[in-house]
Design a protein around this motif. Structure first.
Motif, PDB file in Angstrom:
ATOM      1  N   MET A 189      34.858  38.771  30.202  1.00  0.00           N
ATOM      2  CA  MET A 189      35.973  37.952  30.959  1.00  0.00           C
ATOM      3  C   MET A 189      37.302  38.310  30.477  1.00  0.00           C
ATOM      4  O   MET A 189      37.501  38.747  29.383  1.00  0.00           O
ATOM      5  CB  MET A 189      35.461  36.483  30.066  1.00  0.00           C
ATOM      6  N   LYS A 190      38.134  38.419  31.386  1.00  0.00           N
ATOM      7  CA  LYS A 190      39.326  38.821  31.463  1.00  0.00           C
ATOM      8  C   LYS A 190      40.249  38.081  32.295  1.00  0.00           C
ATOM      9  O   LYS A 190      39.920  37.385  33.192  1.00  0.00           O
ATOM     10  CB  LYS A 190      39.456  40.208  32.029  1.00  0.00           C
ATOM     11  N   PRO A 191      41.438  38.007  31.571  1.00  0.00           N
ATOM     12  CA  PRO A 191      42.728  37.315  32.158  1.00  0.00           C
ATOM     13  C   PRO A 191      43.037  38.068  33.662  1.00  0.00           C
ATOM     14  O   PRO A 191      43.435  39.129  33.515  1.00  0.00           O
ATOM     15  CB  PRO A 191      43.634  37.270  31.325  1.00  0.00           C
ATOM     16  N   VAL A 192      43.112  37.202  34.832  1.00  0.00           N
ATOM     17  CA  VAL A 192      43.556  37.993  36.134  1.00  0.00           C
ATOM     18  C   VAL A 192      44.463  37.210  36.720  1.00  0.00           C
ATOM     19  O   VAL A 192      44.462  36.062  36.818  1.00  0.00           O
ATOM     20  CB  VAL A 192      42.025  37.860  36.996  1.00  0.00           C
ATOM     21  N   TRP A 193      45.609  37.911  37.208  1.00  0.00           N
ATOM     22  CA  TRP A 193      46.757  37.169  37.675  1.00  0.00           C
ATOM     23  C   TRP A 193      46.442  37.035  39.362  1.00  0.00           C
ATOM     24  O   TRP A 193      46.062  37.804  39.931  1.00  0.00           O
ATOM     25  CB  TRP A 193      47.867  38.207  37.643  1.00  0.00           C
ATOM     26  N   ASN A 194      46.674  35.745  39.746  1.00  0.00           N
ATOM     27  CA  ASN A 194      46.157  35.407  41.006  1.00  0.00           C
ATOM     28  C   ASN A 194      47.463  35.005  41.692  1.00  0.00           C
ATOM     29  O   ASN A 194      47.347  34.707  43.076  1.00  0.00           O
ATOM     30  CB  ASN A 194      45.223  34.059  41.067  1.00  0.00           C
ATOM     31  N   GLY A 195      48.649  35.585  41.418  1.00  0.00           N
ATOM     32  CA  GLY A 195      50.039  35.445  42.005  1.00  0.00           C
ATOM     33  C   GLY A 195      50.766  34.290  41.573  1.00  0.00           C
ATOM     34  O   GLY A 195      51.912  34.419  41.802  1.00  0.00           O
ATOM     35  N   LYS A 196      50.017  33.440  40.756  1.00  0.00           N
ATOM     36  CA  LYS A 196      50.917  32.289  40.271  1.00  0.00           C
ATOM     37  C   LYS A 196      50.843  32.033  38.564  1.00  0.00           C
ATOM     38  O   LYS A 196      51.600  31.799  37.951  1.00  0.00           O
ATOM     39  CB  LYS A 196      50.464  31.018  40.883  1.00  0.00           C
ATOM     40  N   LYS A 197      49.680  32.362  38.318  1.00  0.00           N
ATOM     41  CA  LYS A 197      49.061  32.448  36.617  1.00  0.00           C
ATOM     42  C   LYS A 197      47.689  33.205  36.581  1.00  0.00           C
ATOM     43  O   LYS A 197      47.115  33.671  37.601  1.00  0.00           O
ATOM     44  CB  LYS A 197      49.003  30.974  36.343  1.00  0.00           C
ATOM     45  N   PHE A 198      47.665  33.345  35.355  1.00  0.00           N
ATOM     46  CA  PHE A 198      46.728  34.269  34.885  1.00  0.00           C
ATOM     47  C   PHE A 198      45.386  33.134  34.837  1.00  0.00           C
ATOM     48  O   PHE A 198      45.401  32.119  34.502  1.00  0.00           O
ATOM     49  CB  PHE A 198      46.748  34.950  33.389  1.00  0.00           C
ATOM     50  N   LYS A 199      44.005  33.560  35.236  1.00  0.00           N
ATOM     51  CA  LYS A 199      42.915  32.980  35.208  1.00  0.00           C
ATOM     52  C   LYS A 199      41.661  33.755  34.555  1.00  0.00           C
ATOM     53  O   LYS A 199      41.836  34.873  35.187  1.00  0.00           O
ATOM     54  CB  LYS A 199      42.530  32.401  36.615  1.00  0.00           C
ATOM     55  N   PRO A 200      40.993  32.953  33.801  1.00  0.00           N
ATOM     56  CA  PRO A 200      39.727  33.885  33.278  1.00  0.00           C
ATOM     57  C   PRO A 200      38.942  34.248  34.427  1.00  0.00           C
ATOM     58  O   PRO A 200      38.388  33.227  35.189  1.00  0.00           O
ATOM     59  CB  PRO A 200      39.248  32.931  32.289  1.00  0.00           C
ATOM     60  N   ARG A 201      38.361  35.416  34.566  1.00  0.00           N
ATOM     61  CA  ARG A 201      37.658  35.725  35.646  1.00  0.00           C
ATOM     62  C   ARG A 201      36.488  36.701  34.926  1.00  0.00           C
ATOM     63  O   ARG A 201      36.871  37.492  34.050  1.00  0.00           O
ATOM     64  CB  ARG A 201      38.088  36.561  36.579  1.00  0.00           C
ATOM     65  N   LEU A 202      35.259  36.747  35.436  1.00  0.00           N
ATOM     66  CA  LEU A 202      34.209  37.589  34.981  1.00  0.00           C
ATOM     67  C   LEU A 202      34.269  38.971  35.835  1.00  0.00           C
ATOM     68  O   LEU A 202      34.040  38.956  37.132  1.00  0.00           O
ATOM     69  CB  LEU A 202      32.921  36.933  35.237  1.00  0.00           C
ATOM     70  N   VAL A 203      34.626  39.930  35.095  1.00  0.00           N
ATOM     71  CA  VAL A 203      34.972  41.212  35.684  1.00  0.00           C
ATOM     72  C   VAL A 203      33.656  42.193  35.351  1.00  0.00           C
ATOM     73  O   VAL A 203      33.532  42.561  34.336  1.00  0.00           O
ATOM     74  CB  VAL A 203      36.309  41.878  35.230  1.00  0.00           C
ATOM     75  N   LEU A 204      33.036  42.919  36.371  1.00  0.00           N
ATOM     76  CA  LEU A 204      32.175  43.821  36.244  1.00  0.00           C
ATOM     77  C   LEU A 204      32.820  45.168  36.478  1.00  0.00           C
ATOM     78  O   LEU A 204      33.277  45.571  37.622  1.00  0.00           O
ATOM     79  CB  LEU A 204      30.847  43.603  37.282  1.00  0.00           C
ATOM     80  N   PRO A 205      32.674  46.189  35.609  1.00  0.00           N
ATOM     81  CA  PRO A 205      33.158  47.561  35.677  1.00  0.00           C
ATOM     82  C   PRO A 205      32.183  48.223  36.712  1.00  0.00           C
ATOM     83  O   PRO A 205      31.122  48.447  36.633  1.00  0.00           O
ATOM     84  CB  PRO A 205      33.290  48.081  34.468  1.00  0.00           C
ATOM     85  N   LEU A 206      32.756  49.018  37.718  1.00  0.00           N
ATOM     86  CA  LEU A 206      32.085  49.945  38.701  1.00  0.00           C
ATOM     87  C   LEU A 206      32.538  51.450  38.466  1.00  0.00           C
ATOM     88  O   LEU A 206      33.740  51.526  38.460  1.00  0.00           O
ATOM     89  CB  LEU A 206      32.319  49.523  40.205  1.00  0.00           C
ATOM     90  N   SER A 207      31.693  52.327  38.445  1.00  0.00           N
ATOM     91  CA  SER A 207      31.776  53.712  38.297  1.00  0.00           C
ATOM     92  C   SER A 207      31.026  54.449  39.510  1.00  0.00           C
ATOM     93  O   SER A 207      29.689  54.427  39.262  1.00  0.00           O
ATOM     94  CB  SER A 207      31.570  54.241  37.006  1.00  0.00           C
ATOM     95  N   LEU A 208      31.713  54.782  40.483  1.00  0.00           N
ATOM     96  CA  LEU A 208      31.410  55.591  41.495  1.00  0.00           C
ATOM     97  C   LEU A 208      31.075  57.123  41.429  1.00  0.00           C
ATOM     98  O   LEU A 208      32.437  57.527  41.657  1.00  0.00           O
ATOM     99  CB  LEU A 208      31.700  55.078  42.717  1.00  0.00           C
ATOM    100  N   SER A 209      30.313  57.926  41.238  1.00  0.00           N
ATOM    101  CA  SER A 209      30.241  59.196  41.205  1.00  0.00           C
ATOM    102  C   SER A 209      29.827  59.665  42.561  1.00  0.00           C
ATOM    103  O   SER A 209      29.032  59.370  43.084  1.00  0.00           O
ATOM    104  CB  SER A 209      29.337  59.953  40.024  1.00  0.00           C
ATOM    105  N   TYR A 210      30.356  60.694  42.907  1.00  0.00           N
ATOM    106  CA  TYR A 210      30.186  61.163  44.537  1.00  0.00           C
ATOM    107  C   TYR A 210      30.337  62.604  44.527  1.00  0.00           C
ATOM    108  O   TYR A 210      31.046  63.157  43.717  1.00  0.00           O
ATOM    109  CB  TYR A 210      31.256  60.501  45.468  1.00  0.00           C
ATOM    110  N   ASP A 211      29.689  63.277  45.454  1.00  0.00           N
ATOM    111  CA  ASP A 211      29.654  64.613  45.689  1.00  0.00           C
ATOM    112  C   ASP A 211      31.009  64.987  46.702  1.00  0.00           C
ATOM    113  O   ASP A 211      31.385  64.563  47.821  1.00  0.00           O
ATOM    114  CB  ASP A 211      28.468  65.156  46.569  1.00  0.00           C
ATOM    115  N   HIS A 212      32.049  65.884  46.157  1.00  0.00           N
ATOM    116  CA  HIS A 212      33.146  65.840  46.686  1.00  0.00           C
ATOM    117  C   HIS A 212      33.090  66.827  47.815  1.00  0.00           C
ATOM    118  O   HIS A 212      34.074  66.975  48.643  1.00  0.00           O
ATOM    119  CB  HIS A 212      34.403  66.332  45.806  1.00  0.00           C
ATOM    120  N   ARG A 213      32.159  67.416  48.128  1.00  0.00           N
ATOM    121  CA  ARG A 213      31.840  68.434  49.237  1.00  0.00           C
ATOM    122  C   ARG A 213      31.552  67.412  50.471  1.00  0.00           C
ATOM    123  O   ARG A 213      31.784  67.860  51.604  1.00  0.00           O
ATOM    124  CB  ARG A 213      30.721  69.215  48.951  1.00  0.00           C
TER     125      ARG A 213
END
Length: 572
Positions: free
Chosen positions: A522-546
């Motif tokens: 759970m992190k504070p996320v700015w929605n343009g007017k104020k910060f709101k608590p949002r559940l944030v999922l970290p994503l890590s995408l590894s890819y073949d640069h070729r």
């Protein structure tokens, strides 16, 4: 194998060792002589290596003794019955046991029932009378042939990890029957005869050794099957089975890493991944910890010899290079050799079989694929609320829905939008797959395994949740068949139940991308007017640069985040 015994003054028997039944091959070149006069050998020790257009094979010793005289040299061509050498057999009794089934017993000697049974078992069985309910019965032109495990070297009690046939299947000679996996290698057992499968005697999980019955086949060409590959229990006297080399196929992972050393010989690691070496040479290399892919061959047809390995080891010791950690031609510093016990107590534990196998693949993938990782965050506040509500509704019926099921569904939607992520690189060609098989990392007591959910695009979230739970349970119990770990097009590695933020998952070749997921927070996320608590999922995408550039990776992660934020997008 026929032996012509002669008694010496010392009481030993002189045995003329000949080439056994090697099937339909004739005039097969001798590419390696593994013994010399005066050598003391044991039963089943390899004597010579033969190589035809289809396979390489070693001829083993029928008994122990001392080599008296060689009758062949490299370059000679031999067939069944050709004389190989003269052997001073170690024991009269042992030789008598070997010669009994091949030669008529003297008047004062009777064959034991065990020897008679063995002789009969080495022949192709006549089809028995089929019971009334038998599903398959031989026609007058067919015979029932037993397909058995051939000589697989020093391995015993080798687990069956895959059965590739079923009753009624039509097979050809050399069709794969079962896959076996030892601690050192994975091998497929080919059929020695064509026909229709009558019965299958093995199942996944069974443990087998040389001679174990695999299946019976109704074969029109039974007379062409070498009896040595069909005998259930070979007596000491039966023809020693020829050990087929796996060198004509793809290189085992243990041998595949590294480039050929430049010592003036033929490059051993060919462009198609083949390394030519006999089974005894491969064993010798394993004992020394040498990577066959790094050795240049000097033998016929680009074959690695014992001298090649010895010279490579001498040169490596002289140059200070270590083969304990293959360098893939990058000229890395030698791996440090340290006596850790001098600093304090230690515990030495061998790696599990899974870690040894996966470690080789991970090392290859990390070295050969140019990895880049794109990190992003997905707002799963609404998704998590829906998931918890769904699990509460299903509390009575069971079947918990994890975030992984939604990740797979969302990943398929992103893969359809960006098909290059659902592809494989074959040389200069990109193969885009029109099916969606998603692998997921499963933590097991033995190490990491990657079950594959087939046809993920055709399944709903509840079905995905049920099947992934079943596959993960099989993996933890050690009951996951090889077929459930193959055919993946994209992989997800989730650490959500453990923790962390971002990491770099290693691509599972021949795929071109992998998604890593960490613990939501759970992190504070700015929605343009104020910060709101949002559940944030970290994503890590590894890819073949070729195959994939940074912009495409960023778009993929954005699309994935949007779908996770509103799963209705997965229906579009």
């Amino acid at each position: 194998m026929r032996h012509q015994p002669r008694k010496t003054q010392s009481g030993a028997r002189v045995v003329e060792v000949r080439v056994p039944d090697i099937g339909e091959f004739t005039n097969v070149p001798v590419i390696e002589v593994l013994v010399k006069p005066g050598d003391r050998i044991k039963k089943e020790d390899p004597l010579i290596t033969l190589e035809s257009e289809k396979a390489s094979m070693e001829v083993p010793a029928p008994s122990e003794g001392v080599i008296k005289e060689l009758r062949v040299k490299v370059g000679d061509r031999v067939s069944q019955g050709s004389e190989i050498l003269v052997l001073d057999s170690a024991s009269e009794t042992q030789f008598a046991a070997q010669a009994a089934p091949q030669e008529q017993a003297p008047p004062n000697q009777e064959q034991t029932s065990e020897e008679v049974d063995t002789e009969e078992s080495s022949e192709v069985m006549e089809a028995p009378d089929a019971p009334p309910d038998a599903p398959l019965a031989p026609t007058p032109s067919e015979r029932v042939v037993e397909l058995r495990v051939p000589d697989i070297g020093d391995f015993h009690d080798v687990p069956v990890i895959e059965v590739m046939i079923k009753p009624g299947d039509r097979i050809e000679r050399e069709s794969s029957l079962v896959a076996l996996e030892s601690e050192k290698a994975t091998m497929e057992v080919p059929a020695t005869s064509a026909g229709t499968i009558k019965d299958v005697a093995l199942k996944v999980g069974d443990k087998v050794a040389k001679g174990a019955l695999i299946a019976t086949v109704l074969s029109p060409d039974a007379t062409t099957v070498p009896t040595s590959s069909l005998s259930s229990t070979q007596s000491v006297s039966s023809s020693p089975s020829v050990t087929p080399s796996l060198s004509t196929g793809r290189v085992d992972n243990a041998d595949a890493t590294g480039n050929a050393a430049e010592n003036g010989g033929t490059e051993a690691a060919r462009s198609n991944g083949e390394v030519h070496a006999s089974p005894s040479i491969r064993r010798f290399a394993r004992e020394l910890g040498v990577n066959l892919g790094a050795i240049a061959a000097s033998g016929p047809n680009g074959r690695i010899t014992r001298d090649d390995i010895q010279n490579f080891v001498k040169r490596s010791l002289k140059e200070g290079a270590s083969q304990a950690a293959p360098t893939n031609g990058m000229h890395l510093a030698p791996w440090p050799k340290i006596d850790f016990a001098q600093y304090g107590p230690v515990e030495v534990t061998p790696l599990s079989r899974i870690k040894k196998i996966s470690g080789l693949n991970l090392h290859r993938n990390w070295v050969m694929i140019p990895h880049v990782t794109n990190n992003d965050d997905a707002d799963i506040t609404k998704l998590e609320s829906f998931r918890q509500k769904l699990n509460a509704e299903r509390a009575k019926t069971g079947g918990k829905v994890t975030i992984l099921a939604f990740l797979i569904k969302a990943a398929v939607a992103a893969l359809k939008t960006y098909p290059d992520f659902n592809a494989s690189l074959e040389g200069d060609t990109l193969v885009r797959k029109k099916y969606y098989n998603v692998g997921f990392a499963a933590d097991t007591p033995g190490g990491l395994m990657v079950p594959v959910l087939k046809g993920a695009d055709k399944k709903g979230v509840l079905e995905i949740a049920r099947e992934t739970a079943e596959l993960a349970a099989k993996a933890r119990e050690g009951k996951l068949p090889l077929s459930d770990m193959q055919g993946g097009t994209f992989t997800i590695s989730s650490l959500g139940g453990i923790g962390g933020t971002y990491f770099t998952p290693i691509i599972n070749a021949p795929e071109v991308a992998i998604l890593g997921v960490c613990h939501s927070e759970m992190k504070p996320v700015w929605n343009g007017k104020k910060f709101k608590p949002r559940l944030v999922l970290p994503l890590s995408l590894s890819y073949d640069h070729r195959v994939i550039d940074g912009a495409a990776a960023a778009r993929f992660n954005v699309t994935l985040s949007e779908v996770l934020g509103d799963m209705r997008r997965a229906m579009l």
